[in-house]
Design an enzyme around this catalytic site. Sequence first.
Site, PDB file in Angstrom:
ATOM      1  N   ASN A   1       0.060   6.243  -5.142  1.00  9.42           N
ATOM      2  CA  ASN A   1       0.257   4.880  -4.626  1.00  9.42           C
ATOM      3  C   ASN A   1       1.470   4.294  -5.329  1.00  9.42           C
ATOM      4  O   ASN A   1       1.400   3.961  -6.517  1.00  9.42           O
ATOM      5  CB  ASN A   1      -1.006   4.059  -4.919  1.00  9.42           C
ATOM      6  CG  ASN A   1      -0.830   2.577  -4.617  1.00  9.42           C
ATOM      7  OD1 ASN A   1       0.120   2.167  -3.951  1.00  9.42           O
ATOM      8  ND2 ASN A   1      -1.756   1.763  -5.136  1.00  9.42           N
TER       9      ASN A   1
ATOM     10  N   LYS B   1       2.861   1.488  -4.807  1.00 13.19           N
ATOM     11  CA  LYS B   1       2.842   0.018  -4.910  1.00 13.19           C
ATOM     12  C   LYS B   1       4.200  -0.538  -4.459  1.00 13.19           C
ATOM     13  O   LYS B   1       4.812   0.014  -3.560  1.00 13.19           O
ATOM     14  CB  LYS B   1       2.446  -0.408  -6.323  1.00 13.19           C
ATOM     15  CG  LYS B   1       1.154   0.297  -6.776  1.00 13.19           C
ATOM     16  CD  LYS B   1       0.584  -0.210  -8.057  1.00 13.19           C
ATOM     17  CE  LYS B   1      -0.697   0.561  -8.390  1.00 13.19           C
ATOM     18  NZ  LYS B   1      -1.379   0.065  -9.560  1.00 13.19           N
TER      19      LYS B   1
ATOM     20  N   GLU C   1      -5.469  -4.851  -6.454  1.00 13.63           N
ATOM     21  CA  GLU C   1      -4.318  -5.782  -6.444  1.00 13.63           C
ATOM     22  C   GLU C   1      -4.302  -6.603  -5.154  1.00 13.63           C
ATOM     23  O   GLU C   1      -3.849  -7.754  -5.158  1.00 13.63           O
ATOM     24  CB  GLU C   1      -3.021  -4.982  -6.654  1.00 13.63           C
ATOM     25  CG  GLU C   1      -2.928  -4.516  -8.108  1.00 13.63           C
ATOM     26  CD  GLU C   1      -2.132  -3.250  -8.340  1.00 13.63           C
ATOM     27  OE1 GLU C   1      -1.364  -2.845  -7.452  1.00 13.63           O
ATOM     28  OE2 GLU C   1      -2.302  -2.659  -9.425  1.00 13.63           O
TER      29      GLU C   1
ATOM     30  N   GLU D   1     -11.827   2.735  -8.957  1.00 12.64           N
ATOM     31  CA  GLU D   1     -10.752   2.344  -9.863  1.00 12.64           C
ATOM     32  C   GLU D   1     -11.207   1.152 -10.710  1.00 12.64           C
ATOM     33  O   GLU D   1     -11.131   0.001 -10.256  1.00 12.64           O
ATOM     34  CB  GLU D   1      -9.507   1.924  -9.077  1.00 12.64           C
ATOM     35  CG  GLU D   1      -8.922   3.020  -8.219  1.00 12.64           C
ATOM     36  CD  GLU D   1      -7.449   2.774  -7.944  1.00 12.64           C
ATOM     37  OE1 GLU D   1      -6.646   3.644  -8.299  1.00 12.64           O
ATOM     38  OE2 GLU D   1      -7.100   1.710  -7.418  1.00 12.64           O
TER      39      GLU D   1
ATOM     40  N   GLY E   1      -3.028   0.827 -14.815  1.00 11.63           N
ATOM     41  CA  GLY E   1      -1.750   0.506 -15.450  1.00 11.63           C
ATOM     42  C   GLY E   1      -1.850   0.139 -16.913  1.00 11.63           C
ATOM     43  O   GLY E   1      -0.900  -0.397 -17.478  1.00 11.63           O
TER      44      GLY E   1
ATOM     45  N   SER F   1      -4.870   4.919 -14.640  1.00 11.54           N
ATOM     46  CA  SER F   1      -4.219   5.602 -15.758  1.00 11.54           C
ATOM     47  C   SER F   1      -4.416   7.115 -15.757  1.00 11.54           C
ATOM     48  O   SER F   1      -4.509   7.732 -16.823  1.00 11.54           O
ATOM     49  CB  SER F   1      -4.646   4.987 -17.100  1.00 11.54           C
ATOM     50  OG  SER F   1      -4.220   3.631 -17.169  1.00 11.54           O
TER      51      SER F   1
END
Length: 244
Positions: free
Chosen positions: A9, A11, A91, A159, A165, A203
């Site tokens: 991904n 982003k 997100e 997730e 991150g 991560s």
Amino acid sequence: MPRKIAVGNWKMNGTAADLDQIKALAPTAASAGVATLICPPASLISRAAGLGVDIGAQDCHAGVSGAHTGDLSAEMLADAGATHIITGHSERRQDHNETDADIAAKTQAVWRAGLTAIICIGESEAQYRAGETLDVIAAQLAGSVPTGAGPQNTIVAYEPIWAIGTGLTPTVDEIAKVHAFIRAQLAKALPEGAEVSLLYGGSVKASNAAEIFAVADVDGALVGGASLKAADFGPIVTALATAS
Ligand code: PGA
């Protein structure tokens, strides 16, 4: 057996110059023999499709067309070359206030366009600390996975928000516990729920991929930062292929 798949991904990262990373990944994906998908920003989908790696989108609108400035329908993303669409990434849930009901509607839009949905779920750090992970997961599964989900149209990605991150990951025992729970919930709710691929995300990198892929009920990964460069993502794809 659920199908193994490695998903990147990107982003809000990437311009035309980064298509070289997809080209560089293609031989690894082909020789690994495991499904490999990159979800670049929508601006790159049509140029990324056909470079040797399957291409997905990161979000879609629930409708087919109409007066929704700035939005893209699943049909448009399919037309651009996407085969999968991520729904419910944390997100999107946070930055765009997406609810489980929104995500269920978007997932049905993905199916309507003939594509596969990658539905994301996961608890916040506060929920993790309060020991609420399984309750949060159960509610998100019930609210965002529509009836009609099966291995042919749906992948579920766990997730934990606090792992995205941050360089932090749950222990392998924690991942095993949550994935076993998701597997059981899907098996109970859906005729072929036990066959839905379950991805871990948060991560994941080359150095921890093998240990995560060795966990029962982990069928692959949803990778953010470490998917941007073929040199980082290639070893993750290879680790998935060799995991038993
Ligand atoms: P990360 O992101 O790999 O950079 O932690 C994962 C994700 O948000 O899908």
